[in-house]
Enzyme design. Sequence first.
Site, PDB file in Angstrom:
ATOM      1  N   HIS A 123       0.821  -1.224   0.000  1.00 12.08           N
ATOM      2  CA  HIS A 123       0.000   0.000   0.000  1.00 12.08           C
ATOM      3  C   HIS A 123       0.853   1.272   0.000  1.00 12.08           C
ATOM      4  O   HIS A 123       0.307   2.368  -0.156  1.00 12.08           O
ATOM      5  CB  HIS A 123      -0.927   0.039   1.219  1.00 12.08           C
ATOM      6  CG  HIS A 123      -2.005  -0.994   1.202  1.00 12.08           C
ATOM      7  ND1 HIS A 123      -2.848  -1.166   0.124  1.00 12.08           N
ATOM      8  CD2 HIS A 123      -2.385  -1.921   2.126  1.00 12.08           C
ATOM      9  CE1 HIS A 123      -3.709  -2.158   0.394  1.00 12.08           C
ATOM     10  NE2 HIS A 123      -3.430  -2.640   1.592  1.00 12.08           N
TER      11      HIS A 123
ATOM     12  N   ASP B  30      -3.047 -10.575  -2.515  1.00  8.39           N
ATOM     13  CA  ASP B  30      -3.603 -10.042  -1.267  1.00  8.39           C
ATOM     14  C   ASP B  30      -5.044  -9.588  -1.529  1.00  8.39           C
ATOM     15  O   ASP B  30      -5.373  -9.164  -2.634  1.00  8.39           O
ATOM     16  CB  ASP B  30      -2.747  -8.849  -0.811  1.00  8.39           C
ATOM     17  CG  ASP B  30      -3.113  -8.335   0.574  1.00  8.39           C
ATOM     18  OD1 ASP B  30      -2.400  -8.678   1.530  1.00  8.39           O
ATOM     19  OD2 ASP B  30      -4.116  -7.589   0.688  1.00  8.39           O
TER      20      ASP B  30
ATOM     21  N   HIS C 298      -6.525  -7.030  -0.597  1.00  2.18           N
ATOM     22  CA  HIS C 298      -6.606  -5.588  -0.848  1.00  2.18           C
ATOM     23  C   HIS C 298      -5.832  -5.232  -2.114  1.00  2.18           C
ATOM     24  O   HIS C 298      -4.796  -5.838  -2.403  1.00  2.18           O
ATOM     25  CB  HIS C 298      -6.025  -4.802   0.336  1.00  2.18           C
ATOM     26  CG  HIS C 298      -6.707  -5.098   1.643  1.00  2.18           C
ATOM     27  ND1 HIS C 298      -6.198  -6.018   2.544  1.00  2.18           N
ATOM     28  CD2 HIS C 298      -7.851  -4.615   2.170  1.00  2.18           C
ATOM     29  CE1 HIS C 298      -7.020  -6.066   3.601  1.00  2.18           C
ATOM     30  NE2 HIS C 298      -8.024  -5.251   3.395  1.00  2.18           N
TER      31      HIS C 298
ATOM     32  N   ASP D 161      -5.058 -12.660   3.238  1.00  7.80           N
ATOM     33  CA  ASP D 161      -6.286 -12.148   3.844  1.00  7.80           C
ATOM     34  C   ASP D 161      -7.528 -12.357   2.970  1.00  7.80           C
ATOM     35  O   ASP D 161      -8.617 -11.919   3.342  1.00  7.80           O
ATOM     36  CB  ASP D 161      -6.126 -10.665   4.238  1.00  7.80           C
ATOM     37  CG  ASP D 161      -5.343  -9.852   3.233  1.00  7.80           C
ATOM     38  OD1 ASP D 161      -5.067 -10.354   2.133  1.00  7.80           O
ATOM     39  OD2 ASP D 161      -5.005  -8.688   3.557  1.00  7.80           O
TER      40      ASP D 161
END
Length: 310
Positions: free
Chosen positions: A124, A161, A163, A245
């Site tokens: 991120h 991931d 996200h 995740d």
Amino acid sequence: MTLIVENPAGLDHLTPAGHPECVARLAAVTQALAAPEFADLDRRTAPLADEASLLLGHPQSHIDSVRAAIPQAGRTALDPDTWATPGSWDAAVAGVGGCLAAVDAVLAGRATNAFVATRPPGHHAERDRAMGFCLFSTIAIAARHALTVHGLSRVAVVDFDVHHGNGTQDVLWDEPRALFISSHQSPLYPGTGAASERGGSNNVLNLPLAPGSDGAAMRRAYQAQGFDRLRAFQPDLILISAGFDAHADDPLANLMWTTEDFAWITRELCDIADELCGGRVVSTLEGGYDLPALAASVAVHVTELKERGA
Ligand SMILES: [Zn+2]
């Protein structure tokens, strides 16, 4: 041979009580990798990255502002989710250094593939912004390192991931020698990653997945688009942003993947690496916040890498 790069400095990056990105994550991963079936893997400890390496992904101003934000004691918020404590610099910079060491080992032929067990995560962190638990854009720096230091022609980054890897996308947006493929739940934090975001030279492929969707939907997305793009790009190295995740048990998201889905995507990416680039894969840990699911998923991921690296 499969190489495991460990980052014990990651245990000194502290977050407030109840924060999902916690020391216990790395401890759970380390414990999973201490299992007897991994005893014969090569191991090394992550070295600190030098500043020239950090500059492959960030301007000097970002490096200076992160350094300046590291407190002597206590903790500082870099954004509402992202914390710095006295050990955070070494944790994040060794995470980058560990990923670069893994790339060096794989490109030198000292390892077929590698997994970097580290925290904080990196995907991120944008060029000039720490966010979403991430200080530096580890995997994008590793891609640039492979291109500029090792002179590779093309490097692919696959991010599974849950996200969107907004930071990796941001750093590699104008890098035509890098292909970035991200599968992620949408809508979800950080809100980016629409299929319409394609990079400065059509070098980004986003695969948004609906909340509640299972591993079969993920497999269809990669089979319909992701794998063809990867093959067409013909990378010399495949990097993986390995977040776990998307697991059904994860508290931060709503996808329904099983550990077998993580084994499947790892196998498929290793197959493509075998086909295109001598099996060269470097994977680095991103998210994964249910500790048992994280440990089990890392174990199947590394088991698949080990079978290819044998
Ligand atoms: Zn994540």
